[in-house]
Design an enzyme around this catalytic site. Structure first.
Site, PDB file in Angstrom:
ATOM      1  N   SER A 154      98.386 -21.513  -2.315  1.00 15.18           N
ATOM      2  CA  SER A 154      97.376 -21.181  -2.478  1.00 15.18           C
ATOM      3  C   SER A 154      95.912 -21.567  -2.995  1.00 15.18           C
ATOM      4  O   SER A 154      95.428 -22.658  -1.888  1.00 15.18           O
ATOM      5  CB  SER A 154      97.928 -20.049  -3.684  1.00 15.18           C
ATOM      6  OG  SER A 154      96.715 -19.617  -3.774  1.00 15.18           O
ATOM      7  N   HIS A 166     102.447 -12.889  -0.863  1.00 14.27           N
ATOM      8  CA  HIS A 166     101.310 -14.733  -1.346  1.00 14.27           C
ATOM      9  C   HIS A 166     102.349 -15.169  -2.279  1.00 14.27           C
ATOM     10  O   HIS A 166     102.450 -15.137  -3.212  1.00 14.27           O
ATOM     11  CB  HIS A 166     100.063 -14.266  -2.397  1.00 14.27           C
ATOM     12  CG  HIS A 166      99.299 -15.086  -2.100  1.00 14.27           C
ATOM     13  ND1 HIS A 166      98.916 -16.133  -1.511  1.00 14.27           N
ATOM     14  CD2 HIS A 166      99.454 -16.053  -3.390  1.00 14.27           C
ATOM     15  CE1 HIS A 166      98.091 -16.914  -2.098  1.00 14.27           C
ATOM     16  NE2 HIS A 166      98.659 -16.643  -3.060  1.00 14.27           N
TER      17      HIS A 166
HETATM   18  C1  GTR Z   1      93.516 -15.445  -5.642  1.00 14.34           C
HETATM   19  C2  GTR Z   1      92.193 -16.305  -4.875  1.00 14.34           C
HETATM   20  C3  GTR Z   1      92.554 -16.808  -3.902  1.00 14.34           C
HETATM   21  C4  GTR Z   1      94.025 -17.463  -4.455  1.00 14.34           C
HETATM   22  C5  GTR Z   1      95.282 -17.478  -5.319  1.00 14.34           C
HETATM   23  C6  GTR Z   1      95.809 -18.398  -6.089  1.00 14.34           C
HETATM   24  O1  GTR Z   1      93.518 -14.517  -7.181  1.00 14.34           O
HETATM   25  O2  GTR Z   1      91.353 -15.284  -5.157  1.00 14.34           O
HETATM   26  O3  GTR Z   1      91.751 -17.357  -3.429  1.00 14.34           O
HETATM   27  O4  GTR Z   1      93.781 -19.174  -4.320  1.00 14.34           O
HETATM   28  O5  GTR Z   1      94.055 -16.814  -6.456  1.00 14.34           O
HETATM   29  O6  GTR Z   1      95.618 -19.472  -6.513  1.00 14.34           O
HETATM   30  O7  GTR Z   1      96.658 -18.035  -6.118  1.00 14.34           O
END
Ligand code: GTR
Length: 421
Positions: free
Chosen positions: A260, A402
């Site tokens: 991420s 995610h």
């Molecule tokens: C989210 C963000 C993403 C990603 C994520 C993370 O809120 O929008 O770009 O980086 O966080 O790091 O878990």
């Protein structure tokens, strides 16, 4: 120009009147059909319009151009690594993980200046005849969350401040599913990690805390000053300085990885430091592996609004105007060339635009081809959990949300077996 589709002059005129948001970010779109035709900047065309046909020209001329653009317009300028870095082994045990590994916790600071040093946690497999290849990545919630190992030092309360979120409540072992240490060790790899808050706390305080507060002292910030992602990447490079001296680590075989926001970080660390032998991006999404011009899920406008400290101020010029970017994220991947690079997505991670993450590999492939390596040429991503490797590139899309899961790690280990063993 290499084109997924062709951008016409007329469309460009229409796009340029889209207004950047004021006060609140634009709304994310998930509609592939609504993607406006775009064309990607050609990684093999110099700024003066000359085609790049040789590795030499890529390495000497074009690569520095791209690196400079990403530095100036997105991540910001990072300071040089310190001349003298201080390493202090805080704790060490050769009977970690059921005696399968040696654990070291090393405090890293520099020039005597930085008392508030970071702590690198390292596990190396026991019983190897040679130094081990190593995975190095930043962790979200503190070293003590990556395993239930009771010996892992806990960050200070001050360091953890503000980090209790809905996703993971920082606690010993809370993020262990993201760190299958036993599996990594049993495959003959070392793994090293530090807490993001050790380098730069992940909130906007005007760059007073963390390493910015130390290194930028007395300097005015400008539109090209480094942001937090660049600071984390700088921290990874600092750790590599240490790993090069650790006798149990093969310094020529350190893979930088991240999930991420820390995947964006890994890509930038790999771009700025060619000592990293492999680059792995897990669900890095917008401003990571995903093509910005697709504007699917998170966009430049949204990311700059939500995380104003991640990038340099110049990056805001591209809020709702991704077509004006002098680069796109396929060129961030291309900066890894000719080193092995792996991008992974998750099927439910639409916010990160899985297809856009895959297409970056396609866009970077001509650079790998210059080095004689096969890449990805199909614009259609592989199916869920059908990993593909071509030349020195790998990609998969995992079923699910995610995250970084064992499935992802097993693919990275297989990929590393090809190149780091
Ligand atoms: C989210 C963000 C993403 C990603 C994520 C993370 O809120 O929008 O770009 O980086 O966080 O790091 O878990």
């Amino acid at each position: 120009m290499i084109g997924l589709t062709i951008l016409t002059a007329a469309l460009s005129a229409v796009f340029s009147i889209a207004a950047p948001s004021a006060g609140s970010p634009e709304k994310a779109s998930y509609d592939e059909a609504a993607i406006k035709p775009y064309s990607l900047p050609d990684p093999l065309l110099t700024l003066s319009g000359r085609p790049v046909r040789t590795v030499r020209r890529w390495a000497r001329r074009r690569r520095p151009e791209i690196l400079e653009q990403f530095t100036r317009e997105m991540f910001g300028e990072s300071p040089k690594l310190p001349r003298r870095t201080l390493f202090h082994v805080l704790e060490e045990s050769s009977s970690a993980l059921g005696s399968k590994a040696t654990r070291r916790q090393v405090s890293i600071s520099f020039d005597g200046e930085w008392t508030d040093s970071l702590v690198l946690l390292i596990y190396t497999p026991n019983g190897l005849d040679e130094p081990a290849p190593c995975f190095l990545g930043v962790n979200f919630w503190g070293n003590w969350t990556v395993s239930t190992d009771p010996a892992i030092l806990k960050p200070s309360a001050a360091r953890l401040q503000g980090y209790g979120t809905k996703q993971i409540r920082p606690d010993r072992g809370a993020s262990q599913s993201r760190w299958p240490l036993e599996e990594i060790i049993s495959r003959g790899y070392a793994v090293a990690t530090f807490y993001r808050g050790d380098i730069d706390p992940d909130f906007d305080d005007g760059f007073k805390n963390g390493v910015h507060g130390v290194l930028d002292k007395g300097k005015e910030r400008d539109a090209e000053s480094w942001g937090t992602v660049a600071a984390w990447a700088w921290g990874l490079r600092l750790c590599l300085d240490y790993l090069e001296k650790d006798p149990d680590i093969d310094e020529g075989k350190v893979a930088v990885f991240g999930h991420s926001r820390l995947g964006k970080t890994a890509l930038w660390a790999g771009a700025t430091d060619r000592r990293f032998a492999m680059v792995i991006s897990n669900c890095s999404g917008c401003s990571g592996a995903a093509i910005s011009r697709r504007r699917i899920g998170e966009t430049v406008d949204i990311i700059n609004y939500k995380f104003p400290h991640w990038f340099c101020t110049n990056y805001r010029k591209y809020n709702c105007r991704e077509w004006d970017l002098p680069f796109d994220e396929h060129e961030l991947i291309a900066l890894a060339a000719p080193r092995p690079v792996y991008v992974a997505s998750a099927s439910e991670d639409n916010w990160a635009d899985p297809k856009g993450e895959y297409l970056s590999l396609v866009g970077a492939s001509p650079v790998y081809a210059l080095y004689g390596y096969e890449g990805f040429t199909s614009y259609v991503p592989p199916g869920i959990e059908q990993p593909v490797v071509a030349g020195r590139m790998g990609y998969h899309i995992r079923r699910g949300k995610h995250d970084i899961a064992l499935y992802d790690w097993l693919r990275y280990l297989d990929f590393a077996d090809r190149f780091l063993k």
